[in-house]
Motif scaffolding. Structure first.
Motif, short mmCIF file in Angstrom:
data_model
loop_
_atom_site.label_atom_id
_atom_site.label_comp_id
_atom_site.label_asym_id
_atom_site.label_seq_id
_atom_site.Cartn_x
_atom_site.Cartn_y
_atom_site.Cartn_z
N TYR A 40 1.35 -9.25 12.26
CA TYR A 40 2.53 -10.06 12.60
C TYR A 40 3.33 -9.41 13.72
N SER A 41 3.60 -8.11 13.61
CA SER A 41 4.40 -7.44 14.64
C SER A 41 3.54 -6.81 15.74
N LYS A 42 2.27 -6.54 15.44
CA LYS A 42 1.40 -5.77 16.35
C LYS A 42 1.99 -4.39 16.65
N PHE A 43 2.81 -3.91 15.75
CA PHE A 43 3.51 -2.65 15.98
C PHE A 43 2.93 -1.58 15.04
N HIS A 44 2.05 -0.74 15.56
CA HIS A 44 1.36 0.27 14.74
C HIS A 44 2.23 1.51 14.53
N VAL A 45 2.28 1.96 13.28
CA VAL A 45 2.98 3.21 12.98
C VAL A 45 2.07 4.08 12.11
N GLY A 46 2.07 5.37 12.38
CA GLY A 46 1.27 6.32 11.59
C GLY A 46 2.15 7.43 11.05
N CYS A 47 1.78 7.96 9.90
CA CYS A 47 2.56 9.03 9.28
C CYS A 47 1.63 10.04 8.61
N VAL A 48 1.97 11.30 8.77
CA VAL A 48 1.24 12.37 8.10
C VAL A 48 2.28 13.22 7.37
N LEU A 49 1.99 13.57 6.11
CA LEU A 49 2.95 14.46 5.43
C LEU A 49 2.23 15.57 4.69
N PHE A 50 2.93 16.69 4.53
CA PHE A 50 2.43 17.83 3.77
C PHE A 50 3.37 18.06 2.59
N ASP A 51 2.76 18.24 1.42
CA ASP A 51 3.58 18.40 0.22
C ASP A 51 3.85 19.87 -0.09
N GLN A 52 4.47 20.12 -1.23
CA GLN A 52 4.86 21.49 -1.64
C GLN A 52 3.67 22.45 -1.70
N ASP A 53 2.47 21.93 -1.89
CA ASP A 53 1.29 22.79 -1.98
C ASP A 53 0.50 22.84 -0.68
N GLY A 54 1.02 22.20 0.36
CA GLY A 54 0.31 22.20 1.64
C GLY A 54 -0.77 21.13 1.73
N ASN A 55 -0.85 20.27 0.71
CA ASN A 55 -1.82 19.17 0.80
C ASN A 55 -1.32 18.09 1.76
N MET A 56 -2.27 17.53 2.52
CA MET A 56 -1.91 16.52 3.50
C MET A 56 -2.11 15.10 2.95
N HIS A 57 -1.21 14.20 3.30
CA HIS A 57 -1.28 12.79 2.91
C HIS A 57 -0.97 11.94 4.14
N GLU A 58 -1.53 10.73 4.17
CA GLU A 58 -1.36 9.89 5.35
C GLU A 58 -0.85 8.49 4.97
N GLY A 59 -0.27 7.81 5.94
CA GLY A 59 0.17 6.44 5.70
C GLY A 59 0.25 5.64 6.97
N VAL A 60 0.07 4.34 6.84
CA VAL A 60 0.25 3.41 7.96
C VAL A 60 1.12 2.25 7.48
N ASN A 61 1.68 1.50 8.41
CA ASN A 61 2.45 0.32 7.98
C ASN A 61 1.50 -0.80 7.54
N VAL A 62 1.92 -1.51 6.51
CA VAL A 62 1.12 -2.61 5.95
C VAL A 62 2.02 -3.84 5.86
N GLU A 63 1.77 -4.80 6.73
CA GLU A 63 2.65 -5.97 6.80
C GLU A 63 2.22 -7.07 5.83
N ASN A 64 3.09 -8.05 5.69
CA ASN A 64 2.84 -9.15 4.78
C ASN A 64 3.36 -10.45 5.39
N ALA A 65 2.68 -11.54 5.13
CA ALA A 65 3.08 -12.84 5.67
C ALA A 65 4.54 -13.17 5.34
N SER A 66 5.03 -12.62 4.23
CA SER A 66 6.42 -12.86 3.82
C SER A 66 7.41 -12.03 4.65
N TYR A 67 6.92 -11.16 5.50
CA TYR A 67 7.73 -10.20 6.25
C TYR A 67 8.44 -9.21 5.32
N GLY A 68 9.22 -9.69 4.37
CA GLY A 68 10.03 -8.83 3.51
C GLY A 68 9.22 -7.89 2.64
N LEU A 69 7.95 -8.19 2.42
CA LEU A 69 7.12 -7.30 1.59
C LEU A 69 6.31 -6.32 2.42
#
Ligand SMILES: [Zn+2]
Ligand SMILES: [Zn+2]
Ligand SMILES: [Zn+2]
Ligand SMILES: [Zn+2]
Lengths: 155, 155, 155, 155
Positions: A40-69
């Protein structure tokens, strides 16, 4: 260019070695961003995080036809991490293709706050090498958090 | 006690008369708060806002069994106001029973941002007469907003 | 055309007079829709609801640059109504310019559920005179609601 | 007890072998649930999903002091999966400690819809061996989806 980097963390002053490390995470976040679901937005976002133990986790934006979700990359990384045992965020890196550094929406800042402490490092970056190393208090000053809820008498 | 009031708006320095006025709006927000639907948290929040034409709008928090579909008082006031013709926020007052001044969650700060300008006055208050007169930039520094979205090339 | 109207409410069979009334509310929702703030999707939605006392409340969709903080017309109408004393929904009418009748997103169905009972009338409509008169159970079968939360032992 | 199992999927009639498999996934979802972050509701929910390639993804509910920024286990599993390459949901299993089978909130049903097709299997379960094998159309009839958005002329 050094003028493109800002260090506004209130407690952490990164060493040159840490800076190299952080720049490598920015590259990872840039890579992760390709997985974004954003028809819907064509706007890509990426995220990387490290937790208390140094483990890495990743995330991207996930859009919905409702926009609000729609859910952003930052919150995706955080809640994915919780499933894998994350208790607190040591470092979180956001990357998108804005002109200034990628800036988390207020909802994401609030969710970062639920798992942050004064040492948590927040890195805002874009695709042109521009970035800022900051902290939670700087992006959501005087935040409403768990203590406010439990500390308040029921009305 | 004057020590309980903070004036941190970057552009507006309220006159004694404006302070009296603002204190009367805090009382209104306190009154509105009674209408909150909060069976899960028991945490009542009230909000009063004035739009570009001086029209007043109100909001309370409305919770949901799913928790995640809860909407705060501030966003309630803002979206109610849009239905009635609000284009921008002149003044928004939040009131709740916290120890420190009531602080909007990040989601509400983001939605305040969609309808704010540098003159918008944000008032955070609690039930003990404590309050702060501030602005949007102070509560969501470097916010992600409409310009970031439109300004960025599709990636 | 009568084929364009569906009556799928499990308990209510509207009289011709009630149908006329409902069609007048659809026109109101269509009118309200013009106030929508939807610079990102350009997708206008309007909602009109009547509470337990017969008082009318209105709502439009209000979008946000973050996408995820967008709130729909239906939820806007409901939470605005709560501020004004709404305890339960008697009738809620949704209108938008889809080909089939306007269909609430899952988030809105969930929030409708918080304030519905088996008599609540839900009207889905579009701009071409197409509409359906239905109920909450038909749009969110086996919904998770307040009873599930309170009835469950803490785990 | 066979009376505790319902099979309401419109296209899929599971074989005894598939039933055994599904019951093993329910156990996994029950196990995942322990990772939930739910200090406010104390209501743990777990979710396991399999994507188009048979890869497994997990999610738990992650609450927030703001309540409204809480995200459910189902949406957590889905958006985590998108980061890892999920394009569509083959099977999604929800587990919580309700008396009847765990029922996704409307927001989660909407997000399930964004990645579902008519073969997607939705399994609702609780801790007492009760479960239902169903499909997306059965839990969000006449859903608003991507087609409605793109199909509609801008108004
Ligand atoms: Zn965000
Ligand atoms: Zn809020
Ligand atoms: Zn909706
Ligand atoms: Zn949910």
């Amino acid at each position: 260019m050094s003028s493109e980097r800002k260090f506004t963390h209130k407690q952490i002053d990164p060493t040159p070695y840490q800076i190299l490390e952080i720049e490598s995470y920015i590259k990872l976040a840039q890579e992760v961003k390709k997985k974004a679901y954003c028809p819907y937005s064509k706007f890509h976002v990426g995220c990387v995080l490290f937790d208390q133990d140094g483990n890495m986790h990743e995330g991207v934006n996930v859009e919905n036809a409702s926009y609000g979700l729609t859910i952003c990359a930052e919150r995706n990384a955080i809640i994915s991490a919780v499933t894998k045992g994350m208790k607190s965020i040591r470092l979180i890196v956001i990357n998108c293709k804005t002109e200034k550094v990628g800036s988390p929406c207020g909802a994401c800042r609030q969710v970062i706050g639920e798992f942050s402490n004064e040492k948590t490092i927040v890195v805002l970056s874009n695709d042109n090498g521009l970035y800022e190393i900051t902290d939670f208090e700087s992006i959501l000053p005087g935040a409403f958090g768990p203590k406010d809820l439990f500390g308040s008498p029921n009305c």
